[in-house]
Design a protein around this motif. Structure first.
Motif, short mmCIF file in Angstrom:
data_model
loop_
_atom_site.label_atom_id
_atom_site.label_comp_id
_atom_site.label_asym_id
_atom_site.label_seq_id
_atom_site.Cartn_x
_atom_site.Cartn_y
_atom_site.Cartn_z
N HIS A 1 0.84 -1.20 0.00
CA HIS A 1 0.00 0.00 0.00
C HIS A 1 0.88 1.26 0.00
N ARG A 2 1.94 1.24 0.79
CA ARG A 2 2.83 2.40 0.88
C ARG A 2 3.53 2.66 -0.46
N ASP A 3 3.89 1.60 -1.18
CA ASP A 3 4.53 1.78 -2.49
C ASP A 3 3.60 2.51 -3.46
N TYR A 4 2.34 2.06 -3.50
CA TYR A 4 1.38 2.68 -4.42
C TYR A 4 1.10 4.12 -4.01
N LEU A 5 0.84 4.35 -2.73
CA LEU A 5 0.53 5.71 -2.29
C LEU A 5 1.71 6.65 -2.50
N GLY A 6 2.92 6.19 -2.17
CA GLY A 6 4.10 7.03 -2.34
C GLY A 6 4.33 7.42 -3.78
N SER A 7 4.12 6.47 -4.69
CA SER A 7 4.33 6.78 -6.11
C SER A 7 3.25 7.72 -6.65
N LEU A 8 2.03 7.61 -6.13
CA LEU A 8 0.97 8.52 -6.54
C LEU A 8 1.28 9.94 -6.07
N LEU B 1 0.02 14.38 -7.13
CA LEU B 1 -1.40 14.33 -6.83
C LEU B 1 -1.66 14.68 -5.37
N ARG B 2 -2.83 15.21 -5.09
CA ARG B 2 -3.25 15.47 -3.72
C ARG B 2 -3.90 14.22 -3.13
N ARG B 3 -3.73 14.03 -1.84
CA ARG B 3 -4.30 12.84 -1.20
C ARG B 3 -5.81 12.83 -1.28
N ASN C 1 0.30 8.67 -17.14
CA ASN C 1 1.58 8.92 -16.47
C ASN C 1 1.95 7.92 -15.37
N TYR C 2 1.02 7.12 -14.93
CA TYR C 2 1.31 6.24 -13.79
C TYR C 2 1.79 4.89 -14.31
N SER C 3 3.10 4.67 -14.29
CA SER C 3 3.67 3.44 -14.84
C SER C 3 4.66 2.76 -13.91
N GLN C 4 4.85 3.33 -12.71
CA GLN C 4 5.84 2.76 -11.81
C GLN C 4 5.41 2.97 -10.36
#
Length: 264
Positions: A110-117, A122-124, A152-155
């Motif tokens: 979850h932290r990986d996805y949120l951090g990359s977003l 992006l705003r939370r 843009n979201y690829s990583q």
């Protein structure tokens, strides 16, 4: 009934909370006066509790929904009288889902996805729940940022992912890791059960409750003496979630024996 400004001043503890509640009150007024659907961005559990207190103070009616029934991050909708319910699909629904597919050999949290977003700028409050499962993750987002993510979201977490927009009906609910615990408490008060569930001292649990960090069945509770029952879910913001599974009886010393679940 208190005025809007009086209600906001009595509920908000910070400038950020005052701004949020003012925006919510304005959306309620717009819906009432202009008779069209209005809604906020995603609110976390604390913001939802503040919003709920404001609605009750003003006698306003709103609906909290985050894309699926048990969502923790939710949008507050104000629905005009001519609409039957919150739109959960179609053009009027402001929520959509982005599915992130990862390689079977990659492990992402979850932290990986949120951090990359967040790394995309992006705003939370534009992002709802992040549902991590075997395929990768399904991420609830405001519909207006979906095109940007798809482009843009690829990583995530330095791992390559593929994205596609999916229907909310196709969301995959994650299989939660459950840790079973057995403990004794002096009573079924919220401070005692929270301390047991999260391995805290009772004093620290009480401090967290009074600080608005503890939620019972997704509702903020600042009463340390609230009575907890079997199957109640308790969330400690920033720490995790758990549930009272069963009362097993009494110990030889007269303490209540509990079976508890920790999620995640």
């Amino acid at each position: 009934m208190a005025s809007t400004s009086e209600s906001i001043q009595s509920i908000a503890r910070t400038q950020e909370e005052r701004i949020l509640l003012t925006q919510i009150a304005q959306k309620a007024e717009t819906c009432r006066e202009k008779c069209y659907l209005t809604y906020t961005k995603f609110l976390d559990m604390h913001e939802t509790a503040l919003a709920d207190r404001l609605l009750r103070s003003l006698g306003e009616r709103g609906v909290f929904w985050g894309g699926y029934e048990q969502a923790e991050r939710r949008i507050l909708f104000f629905v005009p009288d001519w609409m039957d319910a919150v739109p959960t699909e179609g053009e009027d629904c402001p929520i959509t889902a982005i599915r992130c597919l990862r390689s079977k050999n990659d492990a992402l949290t979850h932290r990986d996805y949120l951090g990359s977003l967040m790394g995309l700028g992006l705003r939370r409050d534009g992002i709802g729940d992040i549902l991590v499962s075997d395929h990768g993750a399904d991420i609830l987002v405001l519909k207006d940022i979906a095109p940007y993510l798809l482009m843009n979201y690829s990583q995530a977490g330095r791992k390559h992912i593929q994205t596609q927009e999916i229907s909310l009906a196709d969301l995959v609910m994650p299989d939660e890791k459950i840790t079973m615990l057995r403990d004794t408490v002096a009573s079924m008060r919220l401070d005692a059960v929270t301390a047991s569930l999260f391995r805290l001292s009772r004093a620290k649990a009480a401090d967290a409750i009074r600080a608005g960090k503890v939620f019972v069945n997704q509702q903020e509770c600042i009463r340390t003496d609230k009575e907890i029952a079997p199957h109640d879910r308790i969330t400690l913001r920033g720490t995790g979630r758990g549930e009272v599974e069963e009362i097993l009886g009494e110990s030889k010393k007269g303490r209540i024996v509990l079976s508890l679940k920790r999620f995640g």
